[in-house]
Design an enzyme around this catalytic site. Structure first.
Site, PDB file in Angstrom:
ATOM      1  CB  THR A 163      -0.896   0.005   1.259  1.00 22.02           C
ATOM      2  OG1 THR A 163      -1.596  -1.241   1.318  1.00 22.02           O
ATOM      3  CG2 THR A 163      -1.900   1.150   1.195  1.00 22.02           C
ATOM      4  CE  LYS A 212      -4.873  -1.706   1.340  1.00 21.48           C
ATOM      5  NZ  LYS A 212      -5.685  -2.608   2.143  1.00 21.48           N
ATOM      6  CE  LYS A 242       1.370   2.286   4.749  1.00 19.39           C
ATOM      7  NZ  LYS A 242       1.225   1.270   3.764  1.00 19.39           N
TER       8      LYS A 242
END
Ligand code: NAP
Length: 289
Positions: free
Chosen positions: A91, A167, A236
């Site tokens: 990711t 995502k 993140k």
């Protein structure tokens, strides 16, 4: 197929194991070499370059910095032996995904993005939902690998970075769900209702879906270790969603709240706990932690 796998963290080791089970030859490299040695049936290799060749190379590293360090600064795109395909499954930011697509193009290495939904146990079972984008013929070529690691590959067109946008959108919703459960549980507790009872009701009725049930069970049990998905990796992803939203002029005010609450959680020492520990922020603020 002859595959190189780079990054044997919580997710990567289960994904590599799924490839081995499906009969692929899997050369593995991890920054801390113990993880590579511990994977039954894998062929540990001495350097990332030794893994970045063969029919396909797969990366499942933590974040932008890790991918940049290993692939770009590590000089892998210039190495004499190149993989037939780079399947980038971490990711990462939409911006880095676009940059990687461009620099792979210049280096003549086919590149597709294929980030995943599912926690480490799902990776281990080869049952991930994989979000793929890139040239259709490349995704077709990677199908035996994607099918070994996932239940379904969801395609989102030719531009690799679109998969990363999907995502990040998904993880924004996931973190929102945890925040909602944390606040609802703190609210219920303050009214004399056990948070666990509230979550038992709601995650078995109106919100009976994997995210609510899985993270809800951890919140109900006040169980945040061992982590399946580190809270700091969740932070993140929210930051990456905000940056990608900013780049296209899309306000995401709720994501800003999530970012601050995740910073609160990390400031209280929960960065390496499971992402479900975000619920402790609401509980602490209510004076009941
Ligand atoms: P993890 O357990 O923290 O593993 C991170 C991996 O990246 C390890 O192999 C680590 O190597 C490596 N790494 C980190 N920094 C590095 C650097 N500077 N140079 C080289 N290697 C580096 O993370 P994970 O849970 O497997 O997650 C991997 C990716 O999948 C992340 O992008 C995450 O957001 C995503 N993801 C996670 C989940 C989940 O539930 N866990 C679900 C879907 C997607 P060492 O072993 O040496 O530290």
């Amino acid at each position: 197929m002859d595959v190189g796998f780079i990054g044997l963290g919580r997710m990567g080791r289960g994904m590599a194991a799924s490839l081995i089970r499906a009969g692929h030859t899997v050369r593995v490299w991890n920054r801390s070499p113990e993880a590579a040695k511990a994977l039954t049936g894998a062929v540990p290799v001495a350097s990332a370059a030794d893994a970045f060749r063969g029919d396909a190379a797969i990366t499942m590293l933590a974040d932008d910095a890790a991918l940049r360090a290993v692939i770009v600064e590590g000089g892998l795109l210039d190495s004499p032996e190149r993989p037939g395909l780079h399947l980038s499954m971490s990711t990462i930011s939409v911006a880095l995904a676009a940059e990687l697509a461009a620099i792979h193009g210049r280096a003549g290495i086919p590149y597709i993005a294929a980030p995943v939904f599912g926690r480490p146990d799902v990776a281990e079972a080869g049952a991930l939902n994989i979000v793929a984008a890139g040239e259709a013929t490349l995704i077709d070529r990677a199908a035996p690998l994607l099918d070994a690691m996932g239940t379904k590959t969801w395609r989102f067109g030719d531009e690799p970075q679109r998969a990363n946008a999907v995502k990040l959108a998904g993880n924004f919703m996931l973190v929102s769900a945890i925040e909602a459960m944390g606040e609802a549980a703190a609210f219920a507790e303050a009214h004399g209702v056990a948070g666990a009872d509230l979550l038992d009701l709601l995650t078995n009725t109106l919100f009976a879906s994997p995210v609510y049930k899985g993270y809800g069970a951890s919140i109900a049990a006040n169980r945040y270790e061992p982590p399946g998905f580190n809270l700091k990796l969740g932070a993140k992803d929210v930051r990456l969603a905000l940056a990608a939203a900013d780049a296209v002029g899309v306000p995401m005010p709720f994501a800003s709240v999530l970012r601050d609450n995740l910073i609160d959680a990390m400031a209280h020492g929960d960065g390496d706990k499971d992402l479900a520990a975000l619920a402790r922020v609401a509980s602490r603020r209510s004076g009941r932690a």
